[in-house]
Write a protein that holds these residues in place. Structure first.
Motif, short mmCIF file in Angstrom:
data_model
loop_
_atom_site.label_atom_id
_atom_site.label_comp_id
_atom_site.label_asym_id
_atom_site.label_seq_id
_atom_site.Cartn_x
_atom_site.Cartn_y
_atom_site.Cartn_z
N ARG A 90 37.21 58.85 59.44
CA ARG A 90 37.45 57.41 59.44
C ARG A 90 37.13 56.79 60.79
NH1 ARG A 90 43.09 56.02 56.53
NH2 ARG A 90 42.39 53.98 57.27
N TRP A 91 36.31 55.72 60.74
CA TRP A 91 35.91 55.07 61.99
C TRP A 91 37.06 54.30 62.63
CZ3 TRP A 91 36.36 49.90 62.99
CH2 TRP A 91 36.62 49.07 61.89
N ASP A 92 38.09 53.94 61.82
CA ASP A 92 39.19 53.13 62.35
C ASP A 92 40.32 53.98 62.92
OD1 ASP A 92 39.83 54.11 59.84
OD2 ASP A 92 41.05 52.38 59.28
N ARG A 147 36.99 55.30 69.66
CA ARG A 147 36.53 55.61 68.30
C ARG A 147 35.06 55.98 68.33
NH1 ARG A 147 39.57 50.39 65.55
NH2 ARG A 147 41.69 51.16 65.92
N ARG A 198 29.74 53.80 64.69
CA ARG A 198 29.22 53.80 63.32
C ARG A 198 27.70 53.69 63.35
NH1 ARG A 198 32.53 49.24 60.40
NH2 ARG A 198 32.54 48.35 62.48
N ARG A 229 25.14 48.37 62.31
CA ARG A 229 25.96 48.12 61.12
C ARG A 229 27.18 47.33 61.57
NH1 ARG A 229 26.76 49.86 55.99
NH2 ARG A 229 28.91 50.01 55.23
N SER A 283 30.52 44.67 61.31
CA SER A 283 31.66 44.50 60.42
C SER A 283 31.38 43.41 59.39
CB SER A 283 32.91 44.16 61.23
OG SER A 283 32.71 42.98 61.99
#
Length: 227
Positions: free
Chosen positions: A154-156, A205, A208, A212, A214
């Motif tokens: 998970r990127w978050d 983090r 991504r 890309r 949000s």
């Protein structure tokens, strides 16, 4: 150098128990959040605490895995289960402290996993993979059983795999240079530990896909909702 000769065996055993305990606590807490019953809490605690080590031992042929030959390894997650079952509000309140110990477990297991993989004949790259699997495998299995996207992907979420990979790679470099000593192994574990703490402190983090944004992700979600 063999893992069991690198550190005092008694110290190594208790460090393993401590790491398993903290990992198991994180599994049990997730089970409580998902409203699992006591059996589900125990399963998630066992899987989180022991899953990475069992996976490593099966892959490298160290069977039966240590989790099935040392009763202390098996019982430790059950202690975590009892603690979280009765005291989960209090445990949740000290979550920052749990994260610190979890980072320590990450550092320890990525080092011992890499060393054990090499001890059983794996090359340096494969040994690094075993270090990562030992440190993070239980968490991946925990999330899959809880029907969640693994935190590792998970990127978050703050980076978890990267500190483990860095620590494991440092051990592989030490093996290549024939400089594996208790002090250097502890240094590699501390490197992974500090990186994880910094990631938690500064919300580091992994990036991504290139360009890309949000906004693109939000647009895709909106389109999916309309469909």
């Amino acid at each position: 150098m063999r893992v069991d000769t690198l550190f005092n065996p008694t110290l190594q055993h208790w460090l393993d128990i401590a790491g398993i305990f903290v990992f198991a606590v994180s599994g049990a807490l997730l089970a409580v959040r998902r409203n699992f019953d006591v059996f589900g809490i125990a399963v998630l605690a066992e899987v989180t605490g022991l899953g990475g080590g069992i996976f490593r031992d099966v892959v490298i042929g160290a069977v039966p895995p240590a989790a099935f030959t040392d009763l202390g390894y098996f019982l430790t997650p059950l202690v975590s289960t009892a603690l979280v079952f009765f005291l989960h509000p209090q445990v949740e309140r000290i979550n920052k402290a749990v994260n610190v110990f979890d980072a320590a477990g990450l550092g320890l297991f990525c080092v011992t996993g890499t060393l054990k993989g090499h001890e059983y004949g794996l090359g340096l790259t494969s040994s690094v993979v075993m270090g990562l699997a030992t440190a993070a495998g239980g968490g991946v299995l925990r999330d899959v059983l809880a029907n969640e996207v693994p935190s590792l992907l998970r990127w978050d979420r703050e980076i978890y795999a990267v500190p483990a990979i860095v620590g494991s790679s440092a051990v592989a470099l030490l093996i290549h240079l024939d400089e594996v000593r208790p002090t250097t192994a502890v240094g590699a574990a501390l490197l992974a530990f500090v990186l994880r703490l910094l990631a938690l402190r500064y919300n580091w983090r992994a990036p991504r896909a290139w360009k890309r944004s949000s906004a693109t992700l939000d647009a895709e979600r909106a389109g999916s909702d309309r469909a």
